[in-house]
Design a protein around this motif. Structure first.
Motif, PDB file in Angstrom:
ATOM      1  N   MET A   1      -4.855 -36.916   8.847  1.00 14.77           N
ATOM      2  CA  MET A   1      -5.420 -37.831   7.936  1.00 14.77           C
ATOM      3  C   MET A   1      -4.670 -38.982   7.491  1.00 14.77           C
ATOM      4  O   MET A   1      -3.436 -38.649   7.181  1.00 14.77           O
ATOM      5  CB  MET A   1      -6.135 -37.089   6.740  1.00 14.77           C
ATOM      6  N   LYS A   2      -5.183 -40.185   7.663  1.00 13.38           N
ATOM      7  CA  LYS A   2      -4.553 -41.400   7.070  1.00 13.38           C
ATOM      8  C   LYS A   2      -4.910 -41.783   5.757  1.00 13.38           C
ATOM      9  O   LYS A   2      -6.130 -41.551   5.554  1.00 13.38           O
ATOM     10  CB  LYS A   2      -4.694 -42.631   8.090  1.00 13.38           C
ATOM     11  N   LYS A   7      -3.069 -46.425   5.627  1.00 11.30           N
ATOM     12  CA  LYS A   7      -2.810 -45.925   6.652  1.00 11.30           C
ATOM     13  C   LYS A   7      -1.397 -45.026   6.555  1.00 11.30           C
ATOM     14  O   LYS A   7      -1.282 -44.682   7.813  1.00 11.30           O
ATOM     15  CB  LYS A   7      -2.631 -47.021   7.734  1.00 11.30           C
ATOM     16  N   ALA A   8      -0.661 -44.950   5.666  1.00  9.42           N
ATOM     17  CA  ALA A   8       0.255 -43.960   5.748  1.00  9.42           C
ATOM     18  C   ALA A   8      -0.337 -42.450   5.823  1.00  9.42           C
ATOM     19  O   ALA A   8      -1.498 -42.192   5.663  1.00  9.42           O
ATOM     20  CB  ALA A   8       1.155 -43.935   4.487  1.00  9.42           C
TER      21      ALA A   8
ATOM     22  N   THR B  45      -3.130 -32.190   3.649  1.00  4.74           N
ATOM     23  CA  THR B  45      -4.471 -32.215   3.922  1.00  4.74           C
ATOM     24  C   THR B  45      -5.105 -31.147   4.933  1.00  4.74           C
ATOM     25  O   THR B  45      -4.262 -30.634   5.640  1.00  4.74           O
ATOM     26  CB  THR B  45      -5.111 -33.708   4.342  1.00  4.74           C
ATOM     27  N   PRO B  46      -6.424 -30.980   4.752  1.00  9.18           N
ATOM     28  CA  PRO B  46      -6.662 -29.719   5.674  1.00  9.18           C
ATOM     29  C   PRO B  46      -6.514 -30.013   7.138  1.00  9.18           C
ATOM     30  O   PRO B  46      -6.606 -28.936   7.904  1.00  9.18           O
ATOM     31  CB  PRO B  46      -8.276 -29.687   5.088  1.00  9.18           C
ATOM     32  N   ASP B  47      -6.300 -31.076   7.543  1.00  9.77           N
ATOM     33  CA  ASP B  47      -6.508 -31.135   9.233  1.00  9.77           C
ATOM     34  C   ASP B  47      -4.832 -30.938   9.576  1.00  9.77           C
ATOM     35  O   ASP B  47      -4.622 -30.932  10.792  1.00  9.77           O
ATOM     36  CB  ASP B  47      -6.805 -32.617   9.415  1.00  9.77           C
ATOM     37  N   ARG B  48      -3.964 -30.911   8.627  1.00  6.96           N
ATOM     38  CA  ARG B  48      -2.792 -30.796   9.092  1.00  6.96           C
ATOM     39  C   ARG B  48      -2.563 -29.585   9.874  1.00  6.96           C
ATOM     40  O   ARG B  48      -2.971 -28.462   9.657  1.00  6.96           O
ATOM     41  CB  ARG B  48      -1.648 -30.748   7.850  1.00  6.96           C
TER      42      ARG B  48
END
Ligand code: SF4
Ligand SMILES: [Zn+2]
Ligand SMILES: [Zn+2]
Lengths: 308, 65
Positions: A1-2, A7-8, B45-48
């Motif tokens: 996720m960015k 956008k980092a 975050t959950p997607d990592r």
């Protein structure tokens, strides 16, 4: 996720806001939420002296730090309940935190005013947590008034507020529903009370505390019956998961549409308040609840031979 | 296998066949906004993705008392 803003790589995802942030942009989001709360609810201004109730939990320390970073004139007040190791640890965390960030701190020991919580538990028949809550609210108000603070700020977050509202609504408790809110004006004997974190969830304050390296007090109080409103928080959490944004909508809708009606009702039916004959605090009985407990306690201790 | 430290319980467990933070949270029956997940001091975050032999900290956020 960015990060939605820059956008980092994001470090916090916020489904309720359908967004995600990197550390720097998350602070910006957090600060804006607090600024909006202060402005919309007319909480205080740059010249006000603010007393912040510091329990040692993540929410109270987060609030203190954020208000200080925004340039407000803040002083912390920690109430030492004298409950063994748990109170010693909580106080040490608060003191270390204030030292680290060069923040003003007052500490009030309830034992010094004849209200050590272990004595309350031993001698008073009422649930200790209800007495403890009353004592804390009483002294936060008393210190704020006596030392000339304009406002008392507490670290209640959106989850606390929504869960309390849910509980009050399930009971249709008109008295509580009439004066629950993020900003309670000063009244005869009461200092103004505000909750600048009411737009932020427990998850958001936890992220802030973690990122800012705030060491939180986590040893639970030995008298605790488990977290207050835990079931309600879980139910609302589930609702929020299925329908992001509903928690805030529930609370904000109440402030706009529900509370005014309950306030009118309470004006017609509420109890009259008069000063306590012992301490002068407003009460609907002759002697306020805290003075009653203090007197009962010293009597019981005298009977037990613990007091000269 | 990943090593998981649970807080505030102060319990260590090991879990197999977990590929993402979301998968980890699901296995622990936690919604994404109920806990912080940390690896090497960084929030995830959950997607990592998670990797074999990762050490992660899972701290539930609901405050006690
Ligand atoms: S658990 Fe009860 S006795 Fe302990 S600090 Fe909280 S309110 Fe006071
Ligand atoms: Zn960013
Ligand atoms: Zn009194």
């Amino acid at each position: 996720m960015k990060c939605k803003r820059c956008k980092a790589q994001a470090v916090v995802a916020l489904p309720s806001h359908n967004t995600a942030f990197c550390e720097e942009c998350f602070y910006l989001f957090f600060t804006r939420q607090v600024e909006t709360a202060i402005r919309r609810q007319k909480m205080f201004g740059p010249d006000d002296r603010i007393l912040v109730a510091l329990s040692g939990g993540k929410d109270s320390l987060t609030l203190m730090l954020e208000l200080a970073l925004q340039g407000y004139d803040v002083t912390g007040l920690h109430i030492d309940l004298g409950i063994g190791e748990s109170s010693i640890q909580a106080r040490a965390k608060v003191e270390a935190f204030c030292r680290k960030h060069s923040l003003n701190l007052r500490v009030l020991e309830t034992a010094s005013v004849g209200l050590a919580m272990p004595d309350v538990k031993k001698y008073i028949k009422r649930p200790v947590c209800s007495v403890c809550g009353k004592v804390k609210r009483y002294y936060f108000n008393k210190v704020a008034r006596e030392e000339g603070f304009d406002v008392l700020a507490t670290g209640h977050n959106l989850d606390d507020e929504a869960a309390r509202l849910f509980a009050n609504t399930l009971r249709w408790d008109a008295a509580y529903l009439s004066d629950q809110g993020p900003s309670l004006p000063a009244a005869e004997g009461f200092v103004r009370k505000v909750k600048p974190l009411y737009r932020l969830t427990e998850f958001e304050t936890a992220n802030y505390a973690f990122l800012k390296g705030i060491e939180i007090h986590s040893a639970p109080c030995p008298y605790s019956q488990g977290a207050s409103f835990t079931n309600h928080k879980q139910l609302l959490g589930e609702l929020e998961h299925r329908s992001p944004g509903s928690k805030f909508a529930f609370y904000d809708g109440f402030l706009r549409n529900g509370r005014p009606a309950f306030q009118l009702l309470e004006e017609e039916q509420g109890d009259e308040l008069a000063p306590c004959r012992e301490c002068g605090s407003p009460t609907s009985t002759e002697l306020c609840g805290v003075c009653r407990v203090r007197m009962a306690l010293s009597e019981k201790k005298r009977e037990a031979g613990e007091l000269a | 296998m990943i090593h998981v430290r649970l807080e505030p319980e102060a319990k260590d467990i090991e879990l197999h066949r977990i590929k993402t933070v979301l998968g980890l949270l699901n296995r622990l029956e936690l919604r994404p906004t109920m806990a912080l997940v940390v690896r090497d001091g960084c929030l995830l975050t959950p997607d990592r993705r998670l990797y074999n032999n990762d050490h992660v900290l899972v701290r539930t956020v609901t405050s006690a008392g």
